[in-house]
Every structure is written in C-alpha cells, then in structure tokens.
Design a protein around this motif. Structure first.
Motif, PDB file in Angstrom:
ATOM      1  N   LEU A  91       0.839  -1.197   0.000  1.00 29.28           N
ATOM      2  CA  LEU A  91       0.000   0.000   0.000  1.00 29.28           C
ATOM      3  C   LEU A  91       0.879   1.254   0.000  1.00 29.28           C
ATOM      4  N   ALA A  92       1.923   1.244   0.844  1.00 32.54           N
ATOM      5  CA  ALA A  92       2.827   2.389   0.913  1.00 32.54           C
ATOM      6  C   ALA A  92       3.496   2.587  -0.442  1.00 32.54           C
ATOM      7  N   GLY A  93       3.915   1.469  -1.065  1.00 35.55           N
ATOM      8  CA  GLY A  93       4.589   1.552  -2.356  1.00 35.55           C
ATOM      9  C   GLY A  93       3.689   2.118  -3.431  1.00 35.55           C
ATOM     10  N   ILE A  94       2.381   1.848  -3.326  1.00 32.31           N
ATOM     11  CA  ILE A  94       1.464   2.329  -4.362  1.00 32.31           C
ATOM     12  C   ILE A  94       1.308   3.844  -4.277  1.00 32.31           C
ATOM     13  N   TYR A  95       1.399   4.417  -3.046  1.00 31.23           N
ATOM     14  CA  TYR A  95       1.143   5.849  -2.910  1.00 31.23           C
ATOM     15  C   TYR A  95       2.414   6.685  -2.811  1.00 31.23           C
ATOM     16  N   ILE A  96       3.543   6.077  -2.389  1.00 32.96           N
ATOM     17  CA  ILE A  96       4.774   6.849  -2.239  1.00 32.96           C
ATOM     18  C   ILE A  96       5.728   6.438  -3.349  1.00 32.96           C
ATOM     19  N   GLY A  97       6.520   7.373  -3.818  1.00 28.93           N
ATOM     20  CA  GLY A  97       7.541   7.031  -4.805  1.00 28.93           C
ATOM     21  C   GLY A  97       7.213   7.579  -6.174  1.00 28.93           C
ATOM     22  N   SER A  98       8.087   7.264  -7.145  1.00 23.82           N
ATOM     23  CA  SER A  98       7.930   7.805  -8.489  1.00 23.82           C
ATOM     24  C   SER A  98       6.866   7.012  -9.250  1.00 23.82           C
ATOM     25  N   GLU A  99       6.517   7.485 -10.439  1.00 22.30           N
ATOM     26  CA  GLU A  99       5.481   6.842 -11.235  1.00 22.30           C
ATOM     27  C   GLU A  99       5.817   5.376 -11.527  1.00 22.30           C
ATOM     28  N   GLY A 100       7.086   5.155 -11.914  1.00 22.09           N
ATOM     29  CA  GLY A 100       7.512   3.797 -12.278  1.00 22.09           C
ATOM     30  C   GLY A 100       7.355   2.833 -11.117  1.00 22.09           C
ATOM     31  N   SER A 101       7.820   3.252  -9.927  1.00 23.82           N
ATOM     32  CA  SER A 101       7.768   2.348  -8.778  1.00 23.82           C
ATOM     33  C   SER A 101       6.332   2.124  -8.347  1.00 23.82           C
ATOM     34  N   LYS A 102       5.461   3.157  -8.492  1.00 21.44           N
ATOM     35  CA  LYS A 102       4.054   2.983  -8.138  1.00 21.44           C
ATOM     36  C   LYS A 102       3.427   1.908  -9.005  1.00 21.44           C
ATOM     37  N   LYS A 103       3.751   1.957 -10.307  1.00 21.63           N
ATOM     38  CA  LYS A 103       3.179   0.990 -11.251  1.00 21.63           C
ATOM     39  C   LYS A 103       3.641  -0.424 -10.877  1.00 21.63           C
ATOM     40  N   LEU A 104       4.922  -0.523 -10.502  1.00 18.34           N
ATOM     41  CA  LEU A 104       5.490  -1.814 -10.116  1.00 18.34           C
ATOM     42  C   LEU A 104       4.732  -2.398  -8.927  1.00 18.34           C
ATOM     43  N   PHE A 105       4.461  -1.534  -7.933  1.00 23.57           N
ATOM     44  CA  PHE A 105       3.815  -2.022  -6.712  1.00 23.57           C
ATOM     45  C   PHE A 105       2.368  -2.424  -6.952  1.00 23.57           C
ATOM     46  N   ARG A 106       1.720  -1.744  -7.909  1.00 25.08           N
ATOM     47  CA  ARG A 106       0.318  -2.066  -8.146  1.00 25.08           C
ATOM     48  C   ARG A 106       0.136  -3.488  -8.655  1.00 25.08           C
ATOM     49  N   SER A 107       1.115  -3.975  -9.441  1.00 26.38           N
ATOM     50  CA  SER A 107       0.962  -5.309 -10.044  1.00 26.38           C
ATOM     51  C   SER A 107       1.607  -6.399  -9.183  1.00 26.38           C
TER      52      SER A 107
END
Lengths: 332, 450
Positions: free
Chosen positions: B96-112
């Motif tokens: 959840l933290a990864g989805i909201y914090i960080g750059s666009e690329g890392s957010k996309k990574l965490f979502r999947s």
C-alpha cells in the motif's frame, strides 16, 4: 530398435567416461594434501622409522599414477582400501598396523544398504503424492488451491532440510509422540519397526522432493494444454479431468519421468543432512563423520559412490526421455 | 495406532461433508451452474479447506485460553498463525505504501505486485538492515557513503530523466538518513558476538523461575554468549558471506560463460567439458570433500578456513552460472548488433560489457537470486554439519547444531525449544523471501498468464 540400443550404448559409454574423469578429479584433489597420510595416522609424535614403515605398507612411496591405478582397480573389484580411523585405533591398541586395518568396503556396505532403503521409502511416498498434486494443480490452475500449493511448495523448496527435519521432530515426535525422532537402525530388526524408525527422515526428504516434482509436473502439463489436440478434446466435450489424465498426462510423461529421476539424484545429496539430524546410520552420516576426522580413504570412497549414483540417475533420466520421445529417438 | 484411525475417520467425515455440501448447494440454489457441474473432488476440497480453517481457529483459541499444559502443546502453532497473519499485514501495508509513495515507475510496479513478492521484499530489506547495523557502524562509513552519494545524485540529475533522477536522489537521501540515525542509536545487538557473559546456559524466555534471566531474552549458550546477539550477528556473517560468495561465483561464471560464447572454438570446448565434469559430482558432496582438504591446508598457510569455503563454493556454483551465461550469450552473439559492433572493430571487452551484458541482465538477475539461495543453503548446511563458518563467528547453521537438543523441552517450556528453531527459521525465512521475489520477477518477465 537397433537405434535405441545404439543410443543407450553411447550414453552408457559417455557416463562411464564421466565417472572415470570424476574419479581422476577426486583422486587428484585428495593427493593435493600437504604432508602425508602416514603422518596423519600416527600423529605428531611418530618416529621417522614408523612413518616409513606405514608408507611402505600403504604403498605411499609409489608414484601417483601407480597409486591411482591401484585405487581404481581395487574400486572396480569392490575393494576401496583401508580406513585410517581403524588403523589409528589399531596402532593405539598396540596391534600390528599392517594386518589390523579395517577395509572401507566393510564399513560402507551395510550403510549403503540403509541409505538405499531410506531413499526407496521416500520415493514410494513422494512420487505418487507429487504426481497427483501436480495433476490437480494443473487442473485447477489459478484457483485458491493452486496458489496455496504454489506458496507451500516454494517455501518447502527453499527451506533448509534441517529446518524441515526439526519442525517435523517438534510436531510428530516431541509434542505428539507418534514417531521416534532417533533412527537407530541395526541389523536383524524386523521390517515394520525399521519402517517406523525410517519414516520421519523419509517424511522430511519427501517434503523437500515432492515440492520440486509437483511444480515440474504442473508446468509440464500446463505446457501441453495449449496444444491443438487438447483443444480438440475439450471441444468434443470431454470432462477436464479426462482431458488431463487421458490426453495430456501420457504426453507429459517424458518430462515427468525426467524430473523424478533428477529428484532421486537430488535425494542422494539430501540424505547427508537428514541422516545427520536423525542419526540414521547411512552412508551420508559416515561421509560427514569421516570428513570431520579426515579419514581420507572413506571420504574418497563415499564421494565416488555418491558421484556414481548421481551420474547413473542422470543417465537414466537422459535415456528414459530419449526412449519416450520419438523426435529424440530419430535425430535428423 | 489410534492417531491413524482418527485421521481416517476425519477424512471419511470430510468426504461425507463434501457430498452433503454439494447436494445442499444444488437444492438451495436450484441447480446453479457452480454446484451442478461441481465434481466431487472440488466439493471435497472446499470442505477440507473449511475444516482446516476451523481446526486452526479452535487450536488458536485453545492455545490462548487453555491450561498451560494444553496451551504448551499448541504454542508453536499459535506462534506460526500469529506470524503468518502478522507477515501478511506487514506485506499488505508495504505494498500500500509503495502504491502511494515514490515515483510513477515504482508505483506501477507495486500495483501489479502479489502479496508474496511484497512480503519477500520487506523481509530482504529487514535482513539487510539487521546485517548492516548489527554492530556499531563507524563514522567513516557515513563519510564514504556521503562522498559517493553526492556525485551520484548530481550525475543522475544531469543525465537521467527527471522521474528516474528523483527516485535516485530519494533512495540516496533515505539511505544516508537511516545510516546517520543508526550511528546515534548504536548497535542492534545488545552484546558482542564473541563476548562471554557471566552466566552460561541461561534458559531462553527470560523467566527466572525456570532458570532464565530478563537481561538475556533468548538465554545464553553453553559458554555464556548471548543468543539474541549471536542471532543478530548471524545475519551479518551468514548472509554477508553468502552474498560475497555469490558475487564471486557470478564474476567467475559469467566472465567465462560470455568468453566461451563470444570466442567459441577450442576455448568453449575446454571450459564446457571441464564444467561438465565438475557438475557430475553432487555439489554438497564435492564441497564437503574439498573442505576436508582445505581444513588441512588452512592452518599450514595461516589463512582462515572461511576464505577457503567462500572460494570452494564460489567455484562449484560458478559452473551453474557458466551454463546459463553461455546459453544466454550464444543467443545474443548471433544478433545483428553484435555483427555491427564486430565490423566497427570493437574489442572483446567492449563486446562483452557494452553489448552482451546489458542484454543478458534480466535472466542473470533472476539467476542471481536463485544462486544466492543455493549458496546460502549450502553454507548453512556445511555449518550445520560442522565444517562451514568457524567459531567464534556467530552463524545460524552452527547455532542450530549447538542448540538442537533444546527441542526436547518443547512440551514443558516452549520458549526454550524455540531457540534452535529461530536460527533455522531465520535461514528458511530469507530463502523463502528471495524465492518469492525471484518467482514474481520470472513470472513478470516471461509474461505468462496461465
């Protein structure tokens, strides 16, 4: 048929050649040791004359090539030399070092049989479970069952054997005394008692090996499910279970047999740690004990036996996969 | 034999339950497709799963409320259930933290990301944290890190896209802050790993009534070293040595593999045949044989046995890396861009490092994770057998061996029996975590849907 025999003969020859080279590697590695065996047997306080006598007795003064030939010749005839540990004991007891030596073969033979028994029991439990679970996981892929099985198998593949062993001891021997945690097997034991004492180490090995085989079985079947004849069978309206058991499984048999053979080869190394945990009198435990006291002839012999079994099982996997696949049987 | 009888009765009951479940489902939903087409096996599976869940809940209830004698019996199951739920919650919040914090690329990574992979990443970060900060870090480390970090940030801002530069600056600054904070917090381990304290054989659990001591929550070992401290230092030694060994194995294996792929000919033949022979000996057996020999050499040369172990395992494992690197390399050298580079007159070094290596990163990275697990398990097994990492260095495999007999006290004093399992569990947890991450990476890169 003749071509199959020729291929098998070729592979066998290749396997023998590999074994020959492996024996050279083992022998050379052992002979890199500084100092010499005679010194190791007698310890620091030995007189030069005594060392010289033992060197002559054991043939250590011969050139390496002669010694290698003698060792190899003996090994082929089942004579693996004499154990140092026994020699050490004999020299302490004041008996004649030359004749009081215990042969490695006499130490290895009963333990080898025990290890084969353990591996056999493990295979009997693991193979049916693994194939059934693999087929089920392929049938219900991406369901909760498949995902749970995926997580469980990944965990059990990646845990060290001794962790599995102690967890099993904790639950099946200490908290619920169902099975004995010590596998003290001796000669003349009746079969059912021997089986009970072997069960816990066998279960440990089963946990490790089943996971691997199951994943491979699942992958092999899923790989086939994309092929046109499976789609045809599905369109005919056959039930999913029948599609897999009647149509996919026979064609997936080759990779599955291959995986089973490879995993049995893996068992060969897995037994070392498990035998130590359960104090199971097998060849793995003998090997580790000999490594600790640097009993070189025994280490050498065990290493050769392990390597031979490993090569043999890999060879079998190779040959079986060639026999079951017509494309490999008739190479273009 | 009654236990087997109970098991059979339970299975029969579940089978009957499965049939009833399907029958009732068909009647209640008036033959909805789900129930109408349900094979008996599936119904059995559902009921089995439900029965297992009910059993776990009831066991948990007994373990929390029952008499000590009964609760002790289920102590470990209780810890396992609590641990499982705890890890799942941590992994969930990390994702959840990864989805909201960080750059666009890392957010996309965490979502999947599946929960297992998230758990794996959290665990790896935790182990790295333990390993780095087990002892007091020196101020020199921080200065060196800062000196390296600043030029890296400047380089990233000048050369990279704004998004990538931002995440690099973020990672560097967070690392620096953590290091500075930990410098003042001090070492994580309460005592030194070789420090021999007053009392030997203090029982774990910290309960004075049965011979514990609150100062040593996990007790002390047979010569009076704090077990908790040794567990924490074990992260540094075991993981650190395994990591170094894997890096060495990759340096040897990948270099030789790419060389064999690019040059080919007799060099390829010689190395490949040598690797074939080395791979014909089971790796643990070969490692044990070579360690026997090394244990004779080590005192003679005055080099610690641990260095020999790193070298031996690196060489044995580099054979597997070689196989992969050569196979990947062979597929790459036939590409047109390699031909073009050769025609330009580039040297061997340029070909390997600038053309082949970047195109082989993905499979090599996944292999690095798997190889690390194998190396880590081999080292742990060797130490467990008594020929691996040598005392006084704290190490998990050796600790399991030394503390193993405590398991027999599980029925009376569960925390005492937990000590050896903690060390073994620490090994298992890390390899499971790495495997989860690698599994996810492979799944992602292969694009497999089924």
């Amino acid at each position: 048929m003749a071509s199959i025999l020729r291929i098998i003969a070729q592979r066998l020859a290749l396997g023998l050649l590999t074994l020959f080279v492996v024996s050279i590697v083992i022998f050379t590695a052992v002979n890199l040791l500084p100092g010499d065996f005679a010194q190791a047997i007698l310890g620091q306080g030995a007189t030069p004359e005594a060392i010289e006598a033992i060197r002559n007795d054991l043939g250590l003064n011969d050139p390496p090539l002669t010694r290698y030939m003698q060792w190899l010749g003996g090994a082929i005839q089942g004579d693996l030399g004499n154990s140092f540990a026994q020699a050490n004991f004999a020299s302490f007891a004041g008996t004649d070092t030359g004749s009081g030596l215990a042969s490695v073969a006499s130490q290895v033979a009963p333990r080898f049989e025990n290890t084969m028994f353990l591996a056999g029991v493990t295979a009997m439990i693991a193979v049916p479970i693994a194939v059934t679970l693999g087929v089920l996981a392929a049938l219900y892929r991406n369901s909760i069952f498949d995902r749970a099985a995926n997580v469980m198998t990944l965990s059990s593949i990646s845990s060290p054997e001794f962790f599995m062993a102690y967890v099993l001891i904790l639950f099946l021997a200490v908290l619920n005394p169902i099975l004995p945690s010590l596998s003290n097997i001796y000669e003349g034991m009746d079969f059912s008692e021997r089986l009970t004492k072997t069960l816990l180490p066998a279960l440990t090995l089963t946990l490790v090996v089943t996971a691997h085989m199951m994943r491979m079985t699942r992958a092999a079947i899923i790989n086939l499910l994309a092929s046109p004849y499976i789609e045809m069978a599905r369109l005919k309206g056959i039930s999913p279970m029948r599609v897999i058991v009647k149509h996919a499984l026979p064609n997936a048999l080759a990779p599955i047999i291959n995986v089973i053979a490879l995993n049995l080869a893996y068992l060969i190394t897995g037994v070392v740690v498990v035998e130590v945990v359960f104090v199971y009198p097998g060849i793995g435990q003998l090997f580790v004990d000999s490594v600790k006291i640097r009993d070189i002839p025994v280490v050498q012999a065990c290493c050769l036996i392990f390597a031979a079994a490993y090569i043999l099982l890999n060879l079998m996997a190779d040959i079986l996969s060639i026999i079951s696949n017509p494309r490999l049987r008739h190479p273009k | 034999m009654s236990i087997w009888l109970q098991l059979i009765i339970a299975l029969v009951a579940i089978a009957a339950g499965g049939w009833v479940f399907r029958f009732v489902g068909q009647k209640v939903t008036k033959d909805a497709p789900l129930y109408r087409d349900m094979p008996f096996g599936v119904a059995f599976g559902y009921v089995l799963g439900a029965a297992l869940l009910v059993w776990l809940v009831s066991v948990y209830y007994v373990a929390r409320t029952g008499e000590p004698a009964v609760a002790n019996k289920y102590f470990f199951l209780r810890v396992a259930i609590e641990g499982f739920i705890g890890f799942a919650i941590i992994a969930y919040y990390f994702r959840l933290a990864g989805i909201y914090i960080g750059s666009e690329g890392s957010k996309k990574l965490f979502r999947s990301m599946p929960l297992t992979a998230s758990f794996g990443i959290v665990t790896i970060i935790f182990y790295a944290f333990l390993a780095i900060f087990a002892g007091q870090i020196s101020s020199l480390t921080i200065i060196v890190l800062a000196a390296l970090g600043v030029p890296l940030c400047i380089y990233a801002r000048v050369n990279f896209r704004a998004d990538a530069a931002k995440s690099i600056v973020g990672v560097v600054s967070v690392t620096l802050i953590v290091f500075i904070v930990m410098y003042f917090v001090g070492p994580l381990a309460p005592y030194g790993q070789e420090e021999i304290l007053g009392a030997a054989n203090v029982v774990p659990g910290g309960d004075p009534a049965i011979g514990g001591n609150p100062d040593y929550p996990l007790g002390t070992d047979q010569i009076g070293r704090d077990i908790l401290s040794r567990l924490i230092y074990g992260a540094q030694n075991t993981v650190g040595i395994a990591f170094a060994t894997t890096v060495l194995a990759f340096l040897i294996g990948a270099t030789l593999g790419f060389l064999a792929a690019t040059i080919g000919g007799w060099l390829d033949q010689v190395i490949s045949r040598a690797v074939d022979v080395l791979m014909a000996i089971p790796s643990l057996i070969f490692a044990l044989l070579l360690m026997t020999i090394a244990s004779v050499w080590a005192p003679e040369l005055g080099i610690p046995l641990t260095y020999f172990m790193v070298l031996i395992i690196a060489v044995i494992d580099s054979t597997r890396v070689f196989r992969l690197a050569r196979a990947v390399g062979l597929n790459i050298v036939v590409m047109d861009y390699i031909e073009a580079a050769k025609l330009r007159g580039e040297g061997m070094g340029y070909l390997i490092f600038r053309e082949i290596l970047p195109n082989a990163t993905a499979p090599l990275l996944a292999e690095f994770g798997l190889r690390f697990c194998f190396v880590f398990l081999t080292i742990a097994s060797l130490s467990f057998l008594g020929v691996g990492i040598q005392p006084p260095l704290a190490d998990w495999g050796t600790m399991v061996k030394d503390l193993a007999q405590f398991i027999n006290f599980a029925a009376f004093a569960p925390p005492v029996a937990a000590a050896p399992l903690l060390a073994a569990g620490a090994i298992a947890l890390l390899t499971v975590a790495v495997n989860f991450v690698v599994d996810w990476m492979l799944h992602k890169s292969s694009g497999l849907k089924e």
